[in-house]
Structure formats: structure tokens, C-alpha cells
Enzyme design. Sequence first.
Site: not given
Ligand code: CTP
Length: 406
Positions: A218, A287, A316-317
Amino acid sequence: MAIPTPLPLHGKHIVLGLSGGVACYKAADFARELVKAGATVQVVMTEAATQFITSVTMQALSNRPVYTSQWDAREPNHMPHINLTREADAIVVAPASADFIAQLAQGRAGELLALLCLARPIERCPLLVAPAMNREMWSHPATQRNVAQIRADGATVLGPAAGDQACGETGDGRMLEADELRDELVAFFQPKLLAGRSVLVTAGPTFEAIDPVRGITNHSSGKMGFAIARAAAEAGARVTLVAGPVHLPTPRGVRRIDVQSAAQMLAAVLPEAPLHGIFVATAAVADWRPANATDAKIKKDGSGRVPALALTENADILATVARLPAGQRPWCVGFAAESHDLARHARDKLQRKGVPLVVGNLGPATFGRDDNTLLLVDANGERELPTGDKLSLARLLVAEIAARSP
Ligand code: CTP
């Protein structure tokens, strides 16, 4: 509302001292960097320094007459060592030769520069010293003893770095570069809001391989996360930065772990998380990843058929770290990169991920840019930080984190 970005050394008056050494050529550049950063610069040179670079050059770059002698008749009271130090916010000696450091260690005052270091009001005029010398001179027990002594007496020692030396040898003793010295000085003046604390930061995108030459990623540039790592280090924290694939220099004093994929980022973060008090997840973690990445490049078979790309979800880390048991769990800050409905999505993430603070930003509007707008969302409500460059915002955010985290 946009916050004006002041020059990083605006309003600071710096006495720049040069002692004798080839690295005096870098001091010319350093004087320029200080002026460009908004400082006023008063150059003081030892006699030996004038053998390496002229006072004419240093005067032209600093816009002020240079002082070289304690007998300088320009001062009405004949006391340059008092006058120059009373208005200074810091004295920076760059280069500091082995002999000059020995003079400092002994409290000698044979020349104006050593004299004014001794005569400075020690509580309000800090002394920073950038050593520059041959590696044998640097590692000599006498020099190491003197460096330990000036540290014990309150001086801050900047560097030295390792590398090629003017004498043809390679090793420790090179003076830091002009921009590194400027950044060290800027950091020195930041309030030490996170002294004794530790911060783990994730930054950048992740890269999820499809085959050895292709992948899904991305537009995250990593700039916000790197700015937060830098601001936290400037605030006195021990900082570890886990970075996805980005082309950004590592902020000074920050330990960096490079990763590619979300799985690698998780594997790097998990052992580090319990070792840090604060976790800031700025990474734009993919994701999903291809379910069946291949070891060999996928080739067109001539049939016109398009390969099916099955995806599987990444862990999700942030949520994983936020669920660690108490005692192993750092205080967590999430970021929410959204294209719309920022406040609603950020609040949703606060609850879904179980973290005490979420920082929202409008992702597509900020990716790769140098400025940003942040919305802080926590259990008590929402607060927008004024628009500004990412480093200024990172410093504001570090102050918020310092105030909120236990
Ligand atoms: N994050 C993470 N690990 C993932 C996805 C997200 O640690 N696999 C963390 C990002 O670093 C950020 C927060 O979660 O601090 C939110 O990330 P974001 O991409 O905005 O949200 P998502 O949980 O991916 O939700 P969506 O894509 O539906 O907005």
C-alpha cells in the site's frame, strides 16, 4: 487550525567552539546548518583551529566576528569569557580535539575557548562536545579517561562515528556530520518527557508476496511512524522501530528492525512488546495476504486465463499486543487511517482493538505527505491536534502519550 512550524533552533544562541583538527572543515557546514535552523551562532576558535580554517570563513557563515583570544579588546570590560557565555543557550565544541578534551577534563583555561567552558554558568549553559581525532588517539586510555571525566562533569559527548579518517586509517574518532550534529542539538533541547521509558513503534506498509517478484502493498510512506520514533527518542525514551519496506533513514539513537510482511512484523513485535512500556502501531499492515504464495514466478500460459488469487487474513498485530496479559502488555496506541467518517471509525477501533488511545487520520490525504492532521480518540472524548508537519505532530503526540500513559 495549522500550527506554524518554527525553525527547530529558533531563538537559540549557540557558542560554536572550534579546536584544532581536520574536521574544522565540517564545522563550516555545521555553522551554516545552525543558522539555517534559526540559531544565532557565535564562533570561538582556538589558535590551532585557525591553522585548519580561517576565521574569515567562519565569520562569513555565522554573520558575526569570530573570537580567538581572551585579550580581545572589542569587549568593553575585556571579559569575552564572561560575556559570551552569559547569553548562550549552549556551547558546542566541534571539533573537540584530544588535547582540548584533556584541557576540559583538567579545568584548564589557557585559551579563550577552554576558559569560557570553565567560566560558563554550568546550570543554564550546557556544554556539548563533538570529538574528532585519529582512532588511536580516541581509544588511548588517557583520552577515554578524559572523556569519562568531562561526562561526569556534565558535558554531553556527541559521537564520534566510525569510518574513514583523514590520516588514511579506519575506525572510531570521526566527527559526526554537520546535519547529524544539528539533529543532536535539536534533540538535546527537546523536553525529556519520556526519560526512562521505552517505546516500540511499527511503521510503513507491509509487503505480501504473491510470488518472488510480485506482491500486495500500500501507499504508506512510514513518515509518521518514523517521526514518532524520532520524537520519542528526542524525548529521552529507548526506542525500537519495526519498519516495513520504506526508504527512510533511521532516526538517530533508534534501534531498527526491518521486516517485509505482516507475519514478519508480528514475529518481530511479539518478543519486543513485553520489553517496552509503550506500543505505538502506525504501520499500515496489509489486512490480507495471498493464501498460496509460490516460490517460482507465476508465468502466463498463453491461454489468456488469469490466475485466481485467494487471500487469507493477517493477524491483527495491535489487537494481539493489546490482549497480552497484564505485566507483559505495553500501553497501546493505535492509528486509524480512514477515507471518511474518521471519528466514528476511530472510536470503533478503540473498542474493537481494546486500546486506550486511537489516533485517527485521513489516510489517502496524508500518505507520503509531510504534513498531517490527527484526531485523538480515547474513553473521555475526541481532540484534534492542529495541522502541522509530521515531526511537530509527533512531538505533540509524544507529549500526549507521556501525560496519559502510566
Ligand atoms: N493494525 C495491526 N495489524 C493489522 C492491521 C492493523 O497492527 N493486521 C493496526 C495498525 O497499525 C493501526 C490500527 O491497527 O494502528 C488500525 O489499522 P487500520 O488499517 O486503520 O484498521 P484495520 O483494523 O485494518 O481496519 P479496516 O481496514 O477495516 O479499517
